[in-house]
Write an enzyme that holds these catalytic residues in place. Structure first.
Site, PDB file in Angstrom:
ATOM      1  CG  HIS A 220      24.395  81.915  67.044  1.00 45.08           C
ATOM      2  ND1 HIS A 220      23.375  81.103  66.605  1.00 45.08           N
ATOM      3  CD2 HIS A 220      24.941  82.442  65.930  1.00 45.08           C
ATOM      4  CE1 HIS A 220      23.316  81.136  65.295  1.00 45.08           C
ATOM      5  NE2 HIS A 220      24.249  81.939  64.851  1.00 45.08           N
TER       6      HIS A 220
ATOM      7  CG  ASP B  88      20.823  79.619  68.372  1.00 53.39           C
ATOM      8  OD1 ASP B  88      21.107  80.748  68.825  1.00 53.39           O
ATOM      9  OD2 ASP B  88      21.424  79.104  67.415  1.00 53.39           O
TER      10      ASP B  88
ATOM     11  CB  SER C 175      22.657  83.520  62.209  1.00 56.48           C
ATOM     12  OG  SER C 175      23.466  82.406  62.341  1.00 56.48           O
TER      13      SER C 175
END
Length: 503
Positions: A171, A202, A280
């Protein structure tokens, strides 16, 4: 919006069941985003009213891309209203991906050396392997499929794994037009290329060709799956900061969990260390300096605190092995069946199951290989000689059990699984070829740009979850929405095509 439904052969799909839950809790993808335009892209849903995927949260301040997803039963959901997870990070002796560069030595941490503690973490060499990611995104406009939305930027984290490769979250680089990375203590940004994106897990694999970027670099070593209460340290660049950030905690739980970005169920590590927007793609370390996973999402709820999630090295290793074997990412396989627990003794007696084990096959997807050998009413009692409990769990490590889906996720696309089943009271063994599940209404569009057809002023486009996000579920219609969420593809290539515009 005028809507017409028809079936045509445009791409392979299948269907899942989607459930809704309270909007008071949410799972967030944590990649810090900032806009370069006044109005940000609608396709990154967490900034929008009907958020469903990792996307910019605020166009004037650096915030993390938010996407919400939760999967229940055979269904899969991914919008902020349907899941309490917001995403931002397997086991085995995993090694750095690929061959190492000649001028770089593999990072080997001697277990006999002094553990990395709070006092000496600042000077630890492995911190230099963590880099900051700068990404420019251009999302498509699903309502007007021939157009693009305005660009926006985001920041996240990544880390070196050897052979000129970096790992980050998928993402973080979704709909990317340009990706750059910057090393710790450096003021130069280097262009990175996205080699592979695993939407369901992911994870994204990046490559940097600049020799200067890799000077003196030491790739991280992937470690074992940690145990409960084991210390964990999360490293990254949260909240748009230019300097590295370190947070510490412990492993709280290890189980199959919902991945917000890919709307999938894979093994996840729950920790209580702080994970914030921008973390992230950053690594999580144990107290020996080994990477045990990738930080990627948090659970935010009025009833819970300090719940973050890490993608374990078992999932990371599967992603890297898949890329090495196929020179592309093919995805995690699926059995292609809808299962029901067999806790009810009366139901087990009716199905002639002699012991308290097995799960009932409620539905078989017509496009899966399981449709060739399994039938509704069959009871799956074993998977590759591992017994399946009546609650749909299998043994996991010592004195632990985990969801049956974990065994399926250990396989690769095209692998054969041997199932032990009971049919009408008779035991038998069957073999099933496992392949990634495709959806009647896809959660992500391959290539990043939706297809469409314009004829006589009518605009036709395949129905997808991003399109439902853009148009709002209320405008889609209950009958079409029910078909999209609960129906399976009857043949390979079936799609739901709608009339999206009348010009």
């Amino acid at each position: 919006m005028s809507i017409a439904v028809t079936n045509c052969c445009l791409s392979a799909i299948s269907s899942t069941v989607k459930f809704r839950c309270s909007a008071s809790s949410s799972r967030r993808l944590l990649a810090t985003n900032s806009s370069v335009a006044c109005v940000a892209s609608k396709a990154f849903k967490h900034n929008r009213k009907h958020s469903k995927r990792g996307s910019p949260d605020d166009r004037t301040n650096n915030k993390d891309r938010e996407a919400v997803s939760q999967k229940k039963s055979a269904g899969r959901a991914k919008d902020e209203r349907s899941s309490p997870f917001h995403a931002d990070a397997k086991s085995g002796n995993a090694k750095p991906f690929g061959a190492q560069r000649k001028d770089n030595k593999s990072f080997q941490f001697d277990l006999k050396e002094q553990p990395v503690g709070a006092g000496n973490l600042q000077g630890a060499a492995f911190l230099n392997a963590v880099v900051k990611v700068y990404c420019t995104h251009t999302a498509p406009d699903y309502s007007l499929p021939w157009q693009k939305q305005r660009q926006f930027t985001s920041t996240g984290s990544a880390f070196m794994i050897g052979n000129g490769k970096l790992l980050t979250n998928a993402h973080c680089v979704e709909y990317q037009t340009q990706v750059k990375v910057k090393r710790r203590g450096d003021d130069t940004k280097y262009v990175a290329k996205v080699l592979a994106r695993g939407v369901d897990c992911d994870i994204a694999l990046l490559a940097v060709e600049s020799e200067q970027f890799w000077e003196g670099a030491e790739p991280l070593q992937l470690g074992h799956l940690p145990h409960l209460q084991e210390a964990v340290t999360v490293v990254g660049y949260p909240l748009g900061g230019d300097t590295i950030s370190v947070t510490k905690g412990v492993v709280s739980r290890i189980e199959v969990t919902s991945y917000a970005h890919g709307s999938s169920d894979l093994l996840g590590i729950q920790i209580d260390a702080a994970i914030n927007p921008g973390n992230s793609g950053g690594p999580a370390f144990n107290d020996r300096g080994e990477c045990i996973g990738v930080a990627f999402q948090v659970y935010r709820s009025e009833e819970a605190e300090n719940i973050g999630y890490v993608i374990p090295t078992t999932v990371v290793t599967h992603f890297l092995s898949d890329y090495e074997r196929n020179q592309k990412y093919t995805g995690f396989p699926s059995l292609g069946v809808l299962l029901q627990k067999l806790e009810n003794p009366a139901l087990r007696e009716c199905l002639k199951v002699p012991c308290s084990q097995g799960v009932l096959v409620r539905r078989v997807e017509p496009t899966s290989d399981a449709n060739r050998v399994l039938k509704e009413g069959d009871v799956i009692v074993s998977f590759d000689n591992v017994k399946v409990g009546c609650e749909g769990t299998v043994p996991f490590r010592s004195n632990e059990r985990i969801a049956f889906r974990f065994l399926i996720s250990q396989k690769f696309a095209g692998d054969v699984a041997e199932l032990g089943i009971i049919r009408n009271g008779e035991s038998m063994q069957v073999q099933v070829v496992l392949n990634p599940r495709v959806h009647l209404v896809p959660y992500h569009v391959d290539g990043g740009q939706p297809s469409y057809l314009i004829t006589a002023g009518l605009v036709f486009t395949p129905l997808s979850e991003p399109l439902i996000d853009d148009e709002c579920e209320d405008s889609i219609g209950l009958k079409l929405l029910t078909k999209a969420r609960y129906s399976s593809a009857k043949f390979k290539g079936e799609q739901i095509v709608i009339l999206s515009q009348v010009n």
